[in-house]
Design an enzyme around this catalytic site. Structure first.
Site, PDB file in Angstrom:
ATOM      1  N   ASP A 172     -25.896 -88.817-166.026  1.00  0.00           N
ATOM      2  CA  ASP A 172     -24.598 -88.276-165.070  1.00  0.00           C
ATOM      3  C   ASP A 172     -25.699 -88.423-163.886  1.00  0.00           C
ATOM      4  OD1 ASP A 172     -23.068 -87.120-163.866  1.00  0.00           O
ATOM      5  OD2 ASP A 172     -23.941 -85.410-163.641  1.00  0.00           O
ATOM      6  N   SER A 173     -25.593 -88.068-162.400  1.00  0.00           N
ATOM      7  CA  SER A 173     -26.040 -87.893-161.708  1.00  0.00           C
ATOM      8  C   SER A 173     -26.575 -86.999-161.803  1.00  0.00           C
ATOM      9  CB  SER A 173     -25.530 -89.128-160.367  1.00  0.00           C
ATOM     10  OG  SER A 173     -24.554 -86.607-160.755  1.00  0.00           O
ATOM     11  N   TYR A 233     -24.511 -88.770-156.336  1.00  0.00           N
ATOM     12  CA  TYR A 233     -23.309 -90.473-155.761  1.00  0.00           C
ATOM     13  C   TYR A 233     -22.334 -91.047-155.537  1.00  0.00           C
ATOM     14  CZ  TYR A 233     -27.355 -92.101-159.876  1.00  0.00           C
ATOM     15  OH  TYR A 233     -27.529 -92.615-160.680  1.00  0.00           O
ATOM     16  N   GLY A 234     -21.669 -89.266-155.519  1.00  0.00           N
ATOM     17  CA  GLY A 234     -20.111 -88.753-155.105  1.00  0.00           C
ATOM     18  C   GLY A 234     -20.025 -89.860-153.552  1.00  0.00           C
ATOM     19  N   CYS A 245     -19.995 -89.207-165.657  1.00  0.00           N
ATOM     20  CA  CYS A 245     -19.822 -88.911-164.630  1.00  0.00           C
ATOM     21  C   CYS A 245     -19.000 -89.981-164.331  1.00  0.00           C
ATOM     22  CB  CYS A 245     -21.325 -90.209-163.874  1.00  0.00           C
ATOM     23  SG  CYS A 245     -21.461 -90.232-162.121  1.00  0.00           S
ATOM     24  N   ASN A 246     -18.367 -89.486-163.665  1.00  0.00           N
ATOM     25  CA  ASN A 246     -16.987 -89.817-162.574  1.00  0.00           C
ATOM     26  C   ASN A 246     -17.195 -91.130-161.288  1.00  0.00           C
ATOM     27  OD1 ASN A 246     -14.053 -88.398-163.963  1.00  0.00           O
ATOM     28  ND2 ASN A 246     -15.699 -86.812-164.017  1.00  0.00           N
ATOM     29  N   THR A 247     -17.925 -90.890-161.026  1.00  0.00           N
ATOM     30  CA  THR A 247     -18.446 -91.490-159.992  1.00  0.00           C
ATOM     31  C   THR A 247     -19.157 -92.650-160.157  1.00  0.00           C
ATOM     32  OG1 THR A 247     -18.947 -89.986-158.618  1.00  0.00           O
ATOM     33  CG2 THR A 247     -19.681 -91.580-157.729  1.00  0.00           C
ATOM     34  N   GLU A 277     -25.198 -78.030-157.903  1.00  0.00           N
ATOM     35  CA  GLU A 277     -26.791 -78.762-158.164  1.00  0.00           C
ATOM     36  C   GLU A 277     -28.000 -78.078-157.696  1.00  0.00           C
ATOM     37  OE1 GLU A 277     -28.475 -82.185-159.200  1.00  0.00           O
ATOM     38  OE2 GLU A 277     -25.965 -82.204-160.317  1.00  0.00           O
ATOM     39  N   CYS A 324     -15.202 -84.975-161.577  1.00  0.00           N
ATOM     40  CA  CYS A 324     -15.903 -84.738-161.711  1.00  0.00           C
ATOM     41  C   CYS A 324     -16.579 -83.904-162.755  1.00  0.00           C
ATOM     42  CB  CYS A 324     -16.089 -84.780-160.416  1.00  0.00           C
ATOM     43  SG  CYS A 324     -18.311 -84.161-160.205  1.00  0.00           S
ATOM     44  N   THR A 325     -18.036 -84.638-163.639  1.00  0.00           N
ATOM     45  CA  THR A 325     -18.336 -83.691-164.815  1.00  0.00           C
ATOM     46  C   THR A 325     -18.907 -82.544-164.281  1.00  0.00           C
ATOM     47  OG1 THR A 325     -19.887 -85.704-164.574  1.00  0.00           O
ATOM     48  CG2 THR A 325     -18.091 -85.766-166.038  1.00  0.00           C
ATOM     49  N   HIS A 326     -19.183 -81.663-162.991  1.00  0.00           N
ATOM     50  CA  HIS A 326     -19.936 -80.792-162.250  1.00  0.00           C
ATOM     51  C   HIS A 326     -19.144 -79.795-162.205  1.00  0.00           C
ATOM     52  CE1 HIS A 326     -23.333 -83.664-161.645  1.00  0.00           C
ATOM     53  NE2 HIS A 326     -23.705 -82.767-161.050  1.00  0.00           N
TER      54      HIS A 326
HETATM   55  N1  DGL Z   1     -21.239 -85.996-161.596  1.00  0.00           N
HETATM   56  C1  DGL Z   1     -20.478 -87.147-161.370  1.00  0.00           C
HETATM   57  C2  DGL Z   1     -19.109 -86.948-161.605  1.00  0.00           C
HETATM   58  O1  DGL Z   1     -18.613 -87.660-162.357  1.00  0.00           O
HETATM   59  C3  DGL Z   1     -20.822 -86.702-159.909  1.00  0.00           C
HETATM   60  C4  DGL Z   1     -21.390 -86.252-159.248  1.00  0.00           C
HETATM   61  C5  DGL Z   1     -22.100 -87.220-157.703  1.00  0.00           C
HETATM   62  O2  DGL Z   1     -22.614 -86.834-156.667  1.00  0.00           O
HETATM   63  O3  DGL Z   1     -23.366 -87.300-158.501  1.00  0.00           O
HETATM   64  O4  DGL Z   1     -18.388 -88.049-160.745  1.00  0.00           O
END
Ligand code: DGL
Length: 279
Positions: free
Chosen positions: A15-16, A47-48, A78-80, A163, A197-199
């Site tokens: 993941d990011s 990353y988003g 990570c979805n992104t 974060e 988003c996994t966050h």
């Molecule tokens: N956790 C990431 C996701 O599922 C993205 C977080 C990020 O923007 O880095 O998209």
């Protein structure tokens, strides 16, 4: 470079930043017998908001690094990264650098479950700007359920809140509510919302409290874990290349102390963390 060895190794989870820990936790609960390596690119998160090219390049570097650690199978938790890099890695990089290894994402398993959850067939997706802009969710949902109405809402401030460990702060309420209100104003018939988003599971309590009780919330962890179990069952040639020791090592591209402190909060256990440089 060509990584040709088939020697069994741990399953890589990337993941990011910290968000993928929500996926790792569910995967380890469902499949405790395997070994895992978690890598968070905390130095370059989020990353988003980044371009396709940059997310692809960062993700490719992470996958190669996990392959070099011996992983035969890597999950982009990570979805992104799944939205912007998975397809290119699968079609362009794997055949060239590691034809027998596999990289899987988190969008498809999430989309598969939605058919049994929504009754109105109006679905919302909350995700990073990058995932929403990629249109990956509507594209994947419409492959399986062409009749569904899908509305995506970017939530650019939610990842920074997580974060920065502000997910439980009073200040977070304003931004949690804002994006939910915007989504439901755009389509009041929505009765199921994907946390894409996994966050976001780390904001679960606040999201749930501002979402009407009639709207089902879909977090990804259990669906991704089920899908991985099913994948390993259908691919015994990969299953035997995943080592079984029940261990997990943690790597971050940022300071290890900070990662260890935050990971302990997210996982409810203390972890040893090592630094990994990506390039
Ligand atoms: N956790 C990431 C996701 O599922 C993205 C977080 C990020 O923007 O880095 O998209």
């Amino acid at each position: 470079m060509k990584l040709s060895t088939d020697i069994p190794g741990p399953i890589g989870i990337f993941d990011s930043g910290y968000g993928g820990l929500t996926i790792l936790r569910r995967i380890r609960a469902a499949l405790p017998q395997y070994d895992y390596i978690y890598l968070g690119d905390n130095a370059r998160t989020p990353y988003g908001t980044r371009s396709f090219e940059v997310v692809y390049e960062f993700t490719r570097q992470a996958v190669v690094a996990l392959f070099e650690q011996g992983c035969q199978l890597v999950i982009l938790a990570c979805n992104t990264a799944s939205a912007k890099a998975l397809r290119s890695i699968q079609t362009n990089d794997l055949p060239r650098i590691a034809p027998n290894r596999r990289v899987l994402g988190v969008i498809r398993p999430t989309v598969e479950c939605i058919g049994s959850i929504t009754r109105s067939r109006h679905v919302g997706v909350l995700a990073t700007s990058g995932t929403i802009r990629s249109e990956s969710y509507p594209l994947e949902i419409h492959k399986l359920f062409p009749e569904m109405v899908v509305t995506g809402q970017a939530c650019p401030l939610w990842v920074p809140l997580v974060e920065c460990q502000e997910a439980d702060s009073d200040g977070a309420d304003y931004f949690v509510r804002k994006y939910i209100d915007e989504l439901l104003t755009r389509d009041p018939q929505i009765d199921a919302v994907i946390l894409g988003c996994t966050h976001y599971p780390l904001l679960w309590n606040k999201i749930r409290s501002y979402m009407p009780p009639s709207v089902a919330l879909v977090a990804q962890g259990d669906w991704v874990a089920d899908s991985l179990r099913d994948y390993l069952h259908r691919h015994p040639e990969m299953e035997i290349r995943c080592t079984r020791g029940g261990g997990c090592s943690y790597y971050t591209t940022e300071a290890t102390e900070k990662f260890a402190e935050s990971a302990a909060l997210f996982l409810n256990e203390s972890v040893d963390v090592q630094r990994m440089m990506l390039d």
